[in-house]
Design an enzyme around this catalytic site. Structure first.
Site, PDB file in Angstrom:
ATOM      1  N   LYS A  18       0.917  -1.085   0.148  1.00  0.00           N
ATOM      2  CA  LYS A  18      -0.052   0.092  -0.010  1.00  0.00           C
ATOM      3  C   LYS A  18       0.936   1.312  -0.078  1.00  0.00           C
ATOM      4  O   LYS A  18       1.565   1.754   1.072  1.00  0.00           O
ATOM      5  CB  LYS A  18      -0.922  -0.010   1.273  1.00  0.00           C
ATOM      6  CG  LYS A  18      -1.523   1.218   1.725  1.00  0.00           C
ATOM      7  CD  LYS A  18      -2.301   1.899   0.894  1.00  0.00           C
ATOM      8  CE  LYS A  18      -2.612   3.452   1.468  1.00  0.00           C
ATOM      9  NZ  LYS A  18      -1.865   4.228   0.971  1.00  0.00           N
ATOM     10  N   GLU A  63       9.357   1.709  11.018  1.00  0.00           N
ATOM     11  CA  GLU A  63      10.473   2.507  10.994  1.00  0.00           C
ATOM     12  C   GLU A  63       9.689   3.885  10.808  1.00  0.00           C
ATOM     13  O   GLU A  63       8.838   4.126   9.737  1.00  0.00           O
ATOM     14  CB  GLU A  63      10.910   2.154   9.550  1.00  0.00           C
ATOM     15  CG  GLU A  63      11.560   0.739   9.365  1.00  0.00           C
ATOM     16  CD  GLU A  63      12.660   0.397   8.237  1.00  0.00           C
ATOM     17  OE1 GLU A  63      12.167   1.047   7.124  1.00  0.00           O
ATOM     18  OE2 GLU A  63      13.082  -0.426   8.246  1.00  0.00           O
ATOM     19  N   CYS A 101      13.685  10.886   6.803  1.00  0.00           N
ATOM     20  CA  CYS A 101      13.402  10.651   8.403  1.00  0.00           C
ATOM     21  C   CYS A 101      14.968  10.709   9.201  1.00  0.00           C
ATOM     22  O   CYS A 101      15.110  11.061  10.426  1.00  0.00           O
ATOM     23  CB  CYS A 101      13.197   8.999   8.523  1.00  0.00           C
ATOM     24  SG  CYS A 101      14.015   8.192   7.529  1.00  0.00           S
ATOM     25  N   GLU A 103       9.248  16.406  15.276  1.00  0.00           N
ATOM     26  CA  GLU A 103       9.549  16.247  13.916  1.00  0.00           C
ATOM     27  C   GLU A 103       8.917  17.341  12.899  1.00  0.00           C
ATOM     28  O   GLU A 103       7.647  17.134  12.909  1.00  0.00           O
ATOM     29  CB  GLU A 103       9.363  14.934  13.242  1.00  0.00           C
ATOM     30  CG  GLU A 103      10.200  14.358  12.073  1.00  0.00           C
ATOM     31  CD  GLU A 103       9.965  13.029  11.549  1.00  0.00           C
ATOM     32  OE1 GLU A 103       8.485  12.692  11.796  1.00  0.00           O
ATOM     33  OE2 GLU A 103      10.566  12.485  11.066  1.00  0.00           O
TER      34      GLU A 103
HETATM   35  P1  NAD Z   1       2.113   8.519   7.424  1.00  0.00           P
HETATM   36  O1  NAD Z   1       1.938   7.752   8.563  1.00  0.00           O
HETATM   37  O2  NAD Z   1       1.152   9.693   7.221  1.00  0.00           O
HETATM   38  O3  NAD Z   1       1.891   7.511   6.330  1.00  0.00           O
HETATM   39  C1  NAD Z   1       2.558   6.454   5.738  1.00  0.00           C
HETATM   40  C2  NAD Z   1       1.872   5.616   5.031  1.00  0.00           C
HETATM   41  O4  NAD Z   1       0.619   5.153   5.938  1.00  0.00           O
HETATM   42  C3  NAD Z   1       0.756   5.978   3.818  1.00  0.00           C
HETATM   43  O5  NAD Z   1       1.032   5.020   2.977  1.00  0.00           O
HETATM   44  C4  NAD Z   1      -0.674   6.141   4.373  1.00  0.00           C
HETATM   45  O6  NAD Z   1      -1.498   5.747   3.526  1.00  0.00           O
HETATM   46  C5  NAD Z   1      -0.840   4.968   5.451  1.00  0.00           C
HETATM   47  N1  NAD Z   1      -1.738   5.109   6.345  1.00  0.00           N
HETATM   48  C6  NAD Z   1      -2.265   6.193   7.122  1.00  0.00           C
HETATM   49  N2  NAD Z   1      -2.995   5.910   8.020  1.00  0.00           N
HETATM   50  C7  NAD Z   1      -3.235   4.561   7.843  1.00  0.00           C
HETATM   51  C8  NAD Z   1      -3.923   3.773   8.839  1.00  0.00           C
HETATM   52  N3  NAD Z   1      -5.017   4.000   9.506  1.00  0.00           N
HETATM   53  N4  NAD Z   1      -3.855   2.419   8.539  1.00  0.00           N
HETATM   54  C9  NAD Z   1      -2.591   1.849   7.628  1.00  0.00           C
HETATM   55  N5  NAD Z   1      -2.022   2.746   7.037  1.00  0.00           N
HETATM   56  C10 NAD Z   1      -2.235   4.182   7.128  1.00  0.00           C
HETATM   57  O7  NAD Z   1       3.519   9.077   6.707  1.00  0.00           O
HETATM   58  P2  NAD Z   1       4.062   9.933   5.704  1.00  0.00           P
HETATM   59  O8  NAD Z   1       3.682  11.320   5.958  1.00  0.00           O
HETATM   60  O9  NAD Z   1       3.856   9.467   4.557  1.00  0.00           O
HETATM   61  O10 NAD Z   1       5.595   9.843   6.052  1.00  0.00           O
HETATM   62  C11 NAD Z   1       6.374  10.694   6.690  1.00  0.00           C
HETATM   63  C12 NAD Z   1       6.842  10.093   7.969  1.00  0.00           C
HETATM   64  O11 NAD Z   1       7.460   8.900   7.553  1.00  0.00           O
HETATM   65  C13 NAD Z   1       7.802  10.856   8.872  1.00  0.00           C
HETATM   66  O12 NAD Z   1       7.551  10.781  10.276  1.00  0.00           O
HETATM   67  C14 NAD Z   1       9.184  10.077   8.422  1.00  0.00           C
HETATM   68  O13 NAD Z   1      10.085  10.433   9.627  1.00  0.00           O
HETATM   69  C15 NAD Z   1       8.805   8.978   8.371  1.00  0.00           C
HETATM   70  N6  NAD Z   1       9.661   8.025   7.681  1.00  0.00           N
HETATM   71  C16 NAD Z   1      10.393   7.341   8.443  1.00  0.00           C
HETATM   72  C17 NAD Z   1      11.369   6.297   7.835  1.00  0.00           C
HETATM   73  C18 NAD Z   1      12.270   5.300   8.629  1.00  0.00           C
HETATM   74  O14 NAD Z   1      12.710   4.523   7.864  1.00  0.00           O
HETATM   75  N7  NAD Z   1      12.541   5.394   9.727  1.00  0.00           N
HETATM   76  C19 NAD Z   1      11.627   6.483   6.335  1.00  0.00           C
HETATM   77  C20 NAD Z   1      10.985   7.414   5.666  1.00  0.00           C
HETATM   78  C21 NAD Z   1       9.970   8.335   6.561  1.00  0.00           C
END
Ligand code: NAD
Length: 483
Positions: free
Chosen positions: A176, A251, A284, A382
């Site tokens: 997804k 992550e 991140c 963040e």
């Molecule tokens: P997000 O949590 O908003 O979304 C990530 C994914 O989760 C998307 O595909 C979204 O559609 C899905 N999602 C949203 N609600 C959901 C639910 N209720 N159930 C299941 N899936 C759901 O995050 P984002 O804004 O896309 O990404 C940014 C964040 O990701 C930042 O906090 C960043 O630090 C983190 N990040 C971490 C790493 C790492 O390796 N640690 C790498 C990249 C990004």
């Protein structure tokens, strides 16, 4: 069509394109234009994708590792053949630099497949051992269906960082992708088909997280959930997965420290500090809190500002651009909100501090804030934009306390010429990855993940196989065989 590349907006389920009646608009951050209409999946599509993955699981799990590895190398071959196409589509979809996609990111996508294919065949073994005449053998059994949920900041790279080990491990997959960047996951579906991955082994469900998420993460047929994204979403997924005790790998976010001691190579420290603006700060792992020993603070800031002045912001398709736009209007406003509140609370913008008025759109100026009060949200939360803070410290203990002073623990960056100090400080920082006198050097054999609220578990090398597999020990009494 996106940049002359045919991209389907449908789901990919059981080896077929499936469209939903409802769609959502996919918007490019470069100019906020709608570039595609994407199927807006819900519980029905989630259920269908898990059904396809579950049905194809026994055959894929019993496919010999060498054959799974061969198919994954074939995927990598096609990714390499299509590198330019994947790069330009990703750039238009998420606004990250075309230069980075061409030189680093898309080659890494291919490498993700090659690395885990080779690891499966060559490295995944534990030496057998004897216990009082009994023979122990460890094996990695495919666990079943893996649901992989990924973010927008490095869409295909982070998706394949999960897809490749899951498929290598013999799991079938439902991916997804983030709704802001759905396109390259769709292109990957075409690639897996062409590579000969059997129908149903790899599936993609498009949609908004909250609409499709629960149905995927709460399905009892799912054996593993690997998620990269934000802390609030991780909490929702953990709650949903708890019903079936489905193991999760998370992550998550970061607020990593970038520590500069007075004895550091200042050229290198400054160059690496300015690199924290890469991907318009939407990384991140970025070391966003610059902690500088007071003896060199003025020199460091002066040299940082001189170097940052040469950073070129603009259209990410231009190969000379260093910093592109933010992912969306909503995210842009969120970043700006953090900066405004910080300045209102007394911080000073030494660089940037607001939207790039010349470029307009979603371009936010690389920003450096000084003078934030201890405990201010700009030092603890963040931002995920091109916003760094700078603070000074006077002792090693103070640097360590400041570095560890958030709820996160993803990475730490440390610049010092003193080896003993590097070892002492690294040992005391809470972080999944420490970089000493360097940044962003990644080897897929290394564990990757975060501590505290930055994550649960580690992936990479054996850790990925440990997660996607049911690791089994078979203990045999070797004296009991019939002659
Ligand atoms: P997000 O949590 O908003 O979304 C990530 C994914 O989760 C998307 O595909 C979204 O559609 C899905 N999602 C949203 N609600 C959901 C639910 N209720 N159930 C299941 N899936 C759901 O995050 P984002 O804004 O896309 O990404 C940014 C964040 O990701 C930042 O906090 C960043 O630090 C983190 N990040 C971490 C790493 C790492 O390796 N640690 C790498 C990249 C990004």
């Amino acid at each position: 069509m996106v940049a002359d590349v045919e991209v389907s907006g449908g789901h990919w389920i059981g080896g077929e394109r499936v469209a939903s009646a409802a769609t959502f608009d996919d918007v490019s951050p470069i100019d906020e234009a709608v570039i595609a209409r994407i199927s807006r999946g819900g519980a029905t599509e989630a259920h269908a994708a898990v059904s396809a993955a579950a049905a194809s699981s026994p055959a894929w799990a019993s496919t010999p590792p060498t054959e799974r590895a061969r198919l994954l190398h074939r995927v990598a071959d096609i990714v390499e053949d299509r590198l330019e196409r994947l790069a330009i589509v990703e750039t238009i979809d998420n606004g990250a630099l075309l230069r980075s996609h061409l030189r680093g990111v898309m080659p890494r996508v291919a490498h993700n497949f090659r690395f885990f294919a080779d690891y499966l065949v060559n490295d995944l073994h534990h030496p057998d051992f004897e216990t009082r005449g009994h023979h122990n053998h460890v094996s990695w059994d495919p666990s079943g269906v893996a649901v992989l949920i990924t973010p927008w900041n490095a869409p295909l790279m982070l998706a394949t960082w999960k897809v490749a080990p899951a498929l290598a491990a013999g799991c079938t997959v439902v991916l997804k992708p983030a709704e802001w960047t759905p396109l390259t996951a769709s292109l990957l579906a075409d690639i897996t088909k062409e590579a000969g991955i059997p129908d149903g082994v790899f599936n993609v469900v498009q949609g908004l997280g909250e609409e499709v998420g629960d149905a995927l993460t709460g399905d009892p047929r799912v054996s593993r959930i690997s998620f990269t994204g934000s802390v609030p979403t991780a909490r929702l997924i953990a709650r949903s997965a708890a019903a079936n005790l489905t193991p999760c790998s998370f992550e998550l976010g970061g607020k990593s420290p970038f520590i500069v001691f007075a004895d550091a190579d200042m050229d290198s420290a400054v160059a690496n500090a300015v690199e924290q603006y890469d991907n318009a700060g939407q990384v991140c792992l970025a070391g966003v809190r610059l902690l500088v020993e007071d003896a060199v603070l003025d020199e460091f800031v002066e040299r940082f500002l001189a170097r940052a002045a040469a950073v070129r912001q603009g259209d990410p398709r231009d190969l000379a651009t260093d910093v592109g736009p933010q992912i969306s209007r909503e995210h842009f406003e969120r970043v700006d909100g953090f900066v405004r509140r910080a300045v209102t609370a007394g911080a000073e913008a030494l660089l940037g501090g607001g939207p790039n008025e010349q470029l307009g759109g979603l371009y936010y100026r690389p920003t450096l804030l000084a003078g934030a009060a201890p405990g201010a949200e700009i030092l603890t939360d963040e931002v995920f934009g091109p916003v760094l803070t700078v603070q000074s410290f006077s002792t090693e203990d103070e640097a360590i306390a400041m570095a560890n002073g958030t709820e996160f623990g993803l990475a730490g960056v440390l610049f010092t010429g003193d080896r003993a100090r590097a070892e002492r400080v690294s040992a005391q920082l809470v972080a999944g990855t420490m970089w000493v006198n360097c940044f962003f050097v990644r080897d897929l054999r290394a564990p990757f993940g975060g501590s505290r609220h930055s994550g649960v578990g580690r992936e990479g090398g054996t850790w990925s196989f440990d997660f996607y597999c049911d690791v089994k020990n078979t203990c045999t009494n070797v004296d009991r065989w019939t002659p």
